[in-house]
Scaffold this active site. Structure first.
Site, PDB file in Angstrom:
ATOM      1  N   GLY A  52      36.710  36.246  40.210  1.00  0.00           N
ATOM      2  CA  GLY A  52      37.672  37.333  40.089  1.00  0.00           C
ATOM      3  C   GLY A  52      39.032  36.872  40.588  1.00  0.00           C
ATOM      4  O   GLY A  52      40.072  37.261  40.055  1.00  0.00           O
ATOM      5  N   SER A  53      39.024  36.031  41.604  1.00  0.00           N
ATOM      6  CA  SER A  53      40.285  35.508  42.147  1.00  0.00           C
ATOM      7  C   SER A  53      40.987  34.657  41.099  1.00  0.00           C
ATOM      8  O   SER A  53      42.207  34.744  40.924  1.00  0.00           O
ATOM      9  CB  SER A  53      40.011  34.653  43.388  1.00  0.00           C
ATOM     10  OG  SER A  53      39.325  35.422  44.336  1.00  0.00           O
ATOM     11  N   ASP A  86      36.316  45.506  41.168  1.00  0.00           N
ATOM     12  CA  ASP A  86      35.319  46.340  41.841  1.00  0.00           C
ATOM     13  C   ASP A  86      34.883  47.523  40.994  1.00  0.00           C
ATOM     14  O   ASP A  86      34.214  48.423  41.508  1.00  0.00           O
ATOM     15  CB  ASP A  86      35.914  46.913  43.141  1.00  0.00           C
ATOM     16  CG  ASP A  86      36.259  45.840  44.136  1.00  0.00           C
ATOM     17  OD1 ASP A  86      35.701  44.736  44.014  1.00  0.00           O
ATOM     18  OD2 ASP A  86      37.078  46.096  45.032  1.00  0.00           O
ATOM     19  N   SER A 122      35.408  40.757  38.433  1.00  0.00           N
ATOM     20  CA  SER A 122      34.697  39.740  39.228  1.00  0.00           C
ATOM     21  C   SER A 122      33.197  39.872  38.996  1.00  0.00           C
ATOM     22  O   SER A 122      32.675  40.978  38.898  1.00  0.00           O
ATOM     23  CB  SER A 122      34.985  39.942  40.714  1.00  0.00           C
ATOM     24  OG  SER A 122      34.034  39.222  41.482  1.00  0.00           O
ATOM     25  N   HIS A 160      29.260  42.376  43.082  1.00  0.00           N
ATOM     26  CA  HIS A 160      29.943  43.205  42.090  1.00  0.00           C
ATOM     27  C   HIS A 160      28.965  43.811  41.072  1.00  0.00           C
ATOM     28  O   HIS A 160      27.767  43.601  41.162  1.00  0.00           O
ATOM     29  CB  HIS A 160      31.059  42.393  41.439  1.00  0.00           C
ATOM     30  CG  HIS A 160      32.162  42.103  42.422  1.00  0.00           C
ATOM     31  ND1 HIS A 160      33.395  42.687  42.370  1.00  0.00           N
ATOM     32  CD2 HIS A 160      32.172  41.344  43.533  1.00  0.00           C
ATOM     33  CE1 HIS A 160      34.131  42.277  43.396  1.00  0.00           C
ATOM     34  NE2 HIS A 160      33.404  41.449  44.115  1.00  0.00           N
TER      35      HIS A 160
HETATM   36  C1  PLP Z   1      39.637  44.029  44.249  1.00  0.00           C
HETATM   37  C2  PLP Z   1      39.183  42.613  44.217  1.00  0.00           C
HETATM   38  N1  PLP Z   1      39.879  41.714  43.534  1.00  0.00           N
HETATM   39  C3  PLP Z   1      39.509  40.428  43.468  1.00  0.00           C
HETATM   40  C4  PLP Z   1      38.377  39.987  44.089  1.00  0.00           C
HETATM   41  C5  PLP Z   1      38.005  38.552  44.008  1.00  0.00           C
HETATM   42  O1  PLP Z   1      36.841  38.304  43.257  1.00  0.00           O
HETATM   43  P1  PLP Z   1      35.995  36.966  43.492  1.00  0.00           P
HETATM   44  O2  PLP Z   1      35.247  37.125  44.759  1.00  0.00           O
HETATM   45  O3  PLP Z   1      35.104  36.892  42.291  1.00  0.00           O
HETATM   46  O4  PLP Z   1      36.961  35.842  43.547  1.00  0.00           O
HETATM   47  C6  PLP Z   1      37.599  40.892  44.798  1.00  0.00           C
HETATM   48  C7  PLP Z   1      36.370  40.442  45.481  1.00  0.00           C
HETATM   49  O5  PLP Z   1      35.606  41.172  46.031  1.00  0.00           O
HETATM   50  C8  PLP Z   1      38.010  42.233  44.871  1.00  0.00           C
HETATM   51  O6  PLP Z   1      37.299  43.135  45.543  1.00  0.00           O
END
Ligand code: PLP
Length: 748
Positions: free
Chosen positions: A369-370, A469, A490, A495
Site C-alpha cells: 500500500g505504501s 483500509d 493495501s 487489510h
Molecule cells: C491508510 C493506510 N495507508 C497506507 C498503508 C500502507 O500499506 P502497506 O502496509 O501495504 O504498505 C496503510 C497500512 O496499514 C494504511 O493504513
C-alpha cells in the site's frame, strides 16, 4: 434414456481413462479388484456369485471388460491365476451378459499373435507364444459367443499413473532417479496413450466385431524409451538397448508385433496420436495429476496445522490478520510450481479482476500500500513546492511520498468519532499553491465524498483516495476508491484482503495509468496491459523494435527506453495467486467485518460516558478496518490498553495520530490551518481493537466482557481521577452507568 455401463477394471489405466471419457454420457458403474478407488466398487470376476449380483443390481446395457491379468511374466509363472482371471472371469462376465442381454466390450492384445510378421490386421491368424496371449485369445473366443460384442485389440498402452507399472512409467521412474534401464531393441509395436484409446473406444461403442486401436507409429521399445526420455528431459544415455533373449524372461515375447489400425481410422473422427503427441499429452496430464496429489496433501496439512482453537484469555485476539483457507495455500503452491517469480499471468488476472470489482478501467498491482501511495503521488508529476492537503491523523506512508517528491503537505485536523477531515476543513486549507487532496478513509470509514469531490472539481485539484483500509466500503452506494483521480489499496495481512505484502493503484485516467505502469516498472516505455510477453513468455512482441524516439537508434528495444524516472514496485505472481483467491472471499469478509462492528457497537454503546464511539457519515456504509475507541478526558488510555493486552486482546494506536508530533517529521516543511487539536487528542486518547473476519462472535463476547470488567474496576476504584470526576460532576450519569453495568450504585 442414458444407458447404464458396467465398467469392470476401473482402477487400471484403460478403465480409468474410459471412466473419465464416458462418465458424463453414460451412467457408469466402475468396479475394481484389488486396487480400491473412491469411485469404484469391489468385484472379483473370478467369483461367479459376485458377477451375478453385480449384473442383477446394475442391469447394465453395456459391459466393458478392461480388467484382466496383463502382467505377462506373472501369467507365465502363475498359470492358475491367469486362467482364473482371464478365462474363468471372462466366461462369468459373458454368461451374465448373455442372460441380461448386455453388449460386451472386451479388451484384447497383439500378444495373441506370434510376432513373426506384425503389425497385424483384424483378420490375421492368431498364434500366441506365451500363456498371457493364450488366455486372451481364449477370452476373445468366449466373447464371440455373444450376440452383441466389440473386441478392441490394443498394445503398449501408456499413461501417467502414480503407482502404475506401464512401460512409460517404468522408464520415467528410473529417469527421475537417474538410473539406467535396459530396454529391448527387438520388440516392436505401436504404443498408444490410454486417453487416446478411450476417446476411440467411446466413439466405437455402438460398433460390433473386432477393431484394432493402437498408436500411429510402429517402433521398438528402445526407440519408444528414447522418445520418453526426450519428452521428459532425461538423459537418453540412461536407456540401454538390449536383446530380448538376454533378459532372462520366463514368457516368450512376440517381437515383430503391433496392430494395423486402418479399419478403425476409416471410421473414427478421433485422431490416433503419434508417440510424441501422446507423450506430450501424458506430460500435461502428469502435471495435473502430480499437482492433484500435492493439493490433497496441502488440504491435509491445512486441516491439521492451520486451523486454530480459541481459548478465551489464552488465545490472542489480534487487531487484524490473514483469514484464509486451503485454497490460498494451493494457489500459492501452484504458482511456486510454475516458478514464474515476478509479475506474470496471475498479476495480470488480479489486475483485471480488481478493476472489475471496483468498476474502474486500470489497476496497477504493486508490492505494498505504501508503494501504491508513492506511485500515486509520483504519477501526478506535480511541480516542486505544490501543496497537497492531507489529514494530520494519518499513516506515515500516506504523507511520506508528498514530502519525498518535494511537495508541501498541508495538514488538516480530523473530526472526533469519524477520524476524517471535514469538507469544510479541507476547503479552508486550499491556497494558490494547492494541487491535490490526498485523503485516507480512516479505518475504513468513508469521508464525505460527495462534498470533497465537488471541492476538488471546483478548485481543479487532483483527488487521491487512500483506500488502503477501506476496500468494500461504500459512500452513497458507490465503492470508495472510485471517487478520485487515483485510489490506493493495501493487501498487507491486516487489510481487507491479503497477499502478504501487496497493494494497488487504480484510475480511470489513461494518462495517469500510463505513468503508473511506467513508474512501477523501472520507468520504461513498455506499458501495454496486459503485456503479451508476461502472458506468454515465448511469444514475440511486434512493438519492441519499432519505436521512433528522438535521440535513440531506431532499432532500440522499447523495453530499455525510459520515459519516466521510475522505481521497481512490482508484485509477484505468487502474491497475485493468493490475492485472486482472497478476492473471491471479499464479499464474505465484508459481511463479517460489518457484523463484528455492529456487535461491538451494540455492546459498547451504553459506555459512551467512558468512550467516544465511532460514527459514520449518513451516506456511508463502511467496511470497517477496526474498531476505534477514544477514552474520555479523565480516563487513562494506558490503563485500558494494558488491561486488554494482558487479557490477550491486541490493541493499536491510530497509526501516527498527529503526524506533526512524530520525531521524523520535526523538521519537515509543512503548513497547517488549525492547531490540530483533535489529532493531538487522538494521539493521547485513541486506540483500536480488531474486528477482522478472523474474529468470531465468541471472541467479540469475550472482548465485550473484558472491557466491562475493566469498566467495573474503574468504577470501584474510588481513588482514580476518573471515578471522582464522574461522581462529582455527573451524579445521575454515574448512577445510570452503574445500573447499565448491572452494578449496585451504592456499593463502593
Ligand atoms: C491508510 C493506510 N495507508 C497506507 C498503508 C500502507 O500499506 P502497506 O502496509 O501495504 O504498505 C496503510 C497500512 O496499514 C494504511 O493504513
Amino acid at each position: 434414456m442414458i444407458k447404464k455401463v458396467l465398467l469392470i477394471g476401473v482402477s487400471g489405466q484403460v478403465g480409468r481413462a474410459l471412466y473419465n471419457r464416458i462418465g458424463f454420457e453414460y451412467e457408469v458403474y466402475g468396479t475394481y479388484w484389488k486396487k480400491a478407488i473412491p469411485f469404484g466398487r469391489p468385484l472379483n470376476i473370478a467369483e461367479k456369485g459376485e458377477v451375478e449380483r453385480s449384473f442383477a443390481e446394475i442391469k447394465p446395457e453395456i459391459v466393458i471388460l478392461c480388467g484382466s491379468l496383463t502382467n505377462v511374466e506373472l501369467c507365465e509363472e502363475d498359470k492358475t491365476l491367469a486362467e482364473l482371471i482371464n478365462i474363468v472371469g471372462t466366461r462369468n462376465v459373458v454368461e451374465e451378459a448373455k442372460r441380461h442381454n448386455s453388449k460386451l466390450i472386451f479388451f484384447s492384445t497383439d500378444y495373441i499373435f506370434d510376432g513373426k510378421d506384425g503389425p497385424y490386421s483384424e483378420d490375421a491368424l492368431p498364434n500366441p507364444i506365451n500363456y498371457y496371449g493364450k488366455t486372451k485369445l481364449l477370452g476373445e473366443e468366449i466373447v464371440k459367443t455373444l450376440p452383441s460384442y466389440l473386441i478392441i485389440r490394443t498394445t503398449g498402452v501408456f499413461s501417467f499413473e502414480e503407482n502404475g507399472q506401464n512401460f512409460a512409467m517404468q522408464v520415467i521412474r528410473k529417469g527421475i532417479l537417474g538410473e539406467e534401464i535396459q530396454v529391448p531393441s527387438d520388440q516392436i509395436a505401436n504404443p498408444i496413450l490410454a486417453s487416446n484409446l478411450a476417446d476411440c473406444v467411446a466413439e466405437l461403442i455402438e460398433k460390433e466385431g473386432v477393431y484394432n486401436i493402437s498408436g500411429k507409429q510402429v517402433l521398438s521399445r528402445y526407440d519408444f524409451a528414447l522418445s520418453i526420455a526426450d519428452s521428459f528431459l532425461f538423459d537418453k544415455g540412461l536407456i540401454i538397448p538390449v536383446l530380448t533373449s538376454s533378459l532372462d524372461q520366463k514368457a516368450k515375447r512376440p517381437l515383430n508385433g503391433g496392430l494395423i489400425t486402418d479399419k478403425a481410422s476409416l471410421e473414427l473422427k478421433t485422431k490416433i496420436l503419434s508417440v510424441e503427441e501422446g507423450l506430450a499429452r501424458m506430460r500435461k496430464r502428469a502435471d495435473e495429476e502430480i499437482r492433484d496429489v500435492i493439493h490433497t496433501k496441502i488440504r491435509d496439512y491445512y486441516s491439521l496445522f492451520h486451523r486454530k482453537r480459541f481459548e478465551p484469555g489464552k488465545t490472542k485476539i489480534h487487531f487484524g490478520g490473514r483469514v484464509y483457507g486451503e485454497e490460498e495455500l494451493i494457489a500459492g503452491c501452484d504458482s511456486v510450481l510454475d516458478f514464474w517469480l515476478t509479475s506474470g499471468k496471475r498479476t495480470n488476472s488480479f489486475e483485471e479482476r480488481f478493476s472489475e470489482y471496483l468498476g474502474v478501467k486500470y489497476t496497477s498491482l504493486v508490492n505494498s500500500g505504501s508503494s501504491a501511495n508513492l506511485l500515486a503521488i509520483a504519477s501526478l508529476n506535480l511541480p516542486k513546492g505544490s501543496e497537497v492537503i492531507t489529514p494530520a491523523t494519518t499513516f506515515p506512508t500516506t504523507i511520506n511520498p508528498i514530502i519525498q517528491h518535494g511537495l508541501i503537505p498541508v495538514l488538516v485536523d480530523v473530526e472526533l468519532e469519524r477520524y476524517n477531515p471535514s469538507p469544510l476543513q479541507i476547503e479552508e486549507a486550499i491556497s494558490e499553491k494547492t494541487r491535490a487532496i490526498f485523503i485516507p478513509h480512516t479505518l475504513g470509514n468513508p469521508c464525505k465524498m460527495d462534498e470533497i469531490v465537488e471541492i476538488a472539481k471546483r478548485y481543479n485539484l487532483f483527488l487521491i483516495e487512500d483506500a488502503c483500509d477501506s476496500l468494500g466500503s461504500q459512500y452513497d452506494g458507490r465503492l470508495v476508491g472510485t471517487f478520485g483521480d487515483l485510489a490506493t489499496f493495501s493487501f498487507y495481512p491486516a487489510h481487507h484482503i491479503t497477499m502478504g505484502e501487496g497493494g494497488a493503484v487504480v484510475t480511470n485516467n489513461k494518462d495517469l495509468a500510463t505513468a503508473l505502469y511506467s513508474l512501477r516498472d523501472w520507468g520504461r516505455a513498455c506499458v501495454c496491459q496486459p503485456c503479451i510477453l508476461t502472458k506468454d513468455p515465448g511469444s514475440i512482441c511486434q512493438k519492441r523494435f519499432s519505436v521512433d524516439t528522438e535521440g535513440l537508434p531506431d532499432d532500440y528495444d522499447k523495453r530499455y527506453i525510459y520515459t519516466h524516472i521510475g522505481y521497481n514496485l512490482k508484485a509477484t505472481d505468487i502474491q497475485a495467486a493468493i490475492g485472486l483467491v482472497q478476492l473471491e472471499r471479499l464479499p464474505q469478509f465484508i459481511k463479517i467485518r460489518k457484523r463484528n462492528f455492529s456487535l461491538l457497537y451494540e455492546g459498547l454503546k451504553d459506555l459512551s460516558d467512558i468512550f467516544i464511539l465511532p460514527r459514520q457519515e449518513n451516506k456511508a456504509d463502511p467496511s470497517w478496518f477496526s474498531f476505534p475507541l477514544t477514552v474520555r478526558e479523565g480516563i487513562q488510555r494506558k490503563n485500558i490498553v494494558a488491561f486488554l493486552e494482558k487479557a490477550n486482546i491486541e490493541t493499536r494506536m491510530l497509526f501516527a495520530s498527529n503526524i506533526e508530533r512524530q520525531p521524523a517529521y520535526k523538521g519537515i516543511e509543512y503548513r497547517k490551518v488549525s492547531e490540530l487539536k483533535n489529532s493531538s487528542l487522538i494521539m493521547k486518547n485513541t486506540f483500536f481493537i480488531g474486528l477482522y473476519p478472523g474474529i468470531t462472535e465468541e471472541m467479540i463476547e469475550y472482548i465485550l466482557s473484558t472491557i466491562r470488567d475493566w469498566t467495573k474496576k474503574q468504577l470501584y476504584s474510588r481513588n482514580t481521577r476518573f471515578t471522582e470526576k464522574i461522581c462529582d460532576k455527573r451524579g445521575q450519569g454515574f448512577k445510570d452507568l452503574m445500573i447499565s453495568l448491572s452494578l449496585d450504585p451504592s456499593t463502593p
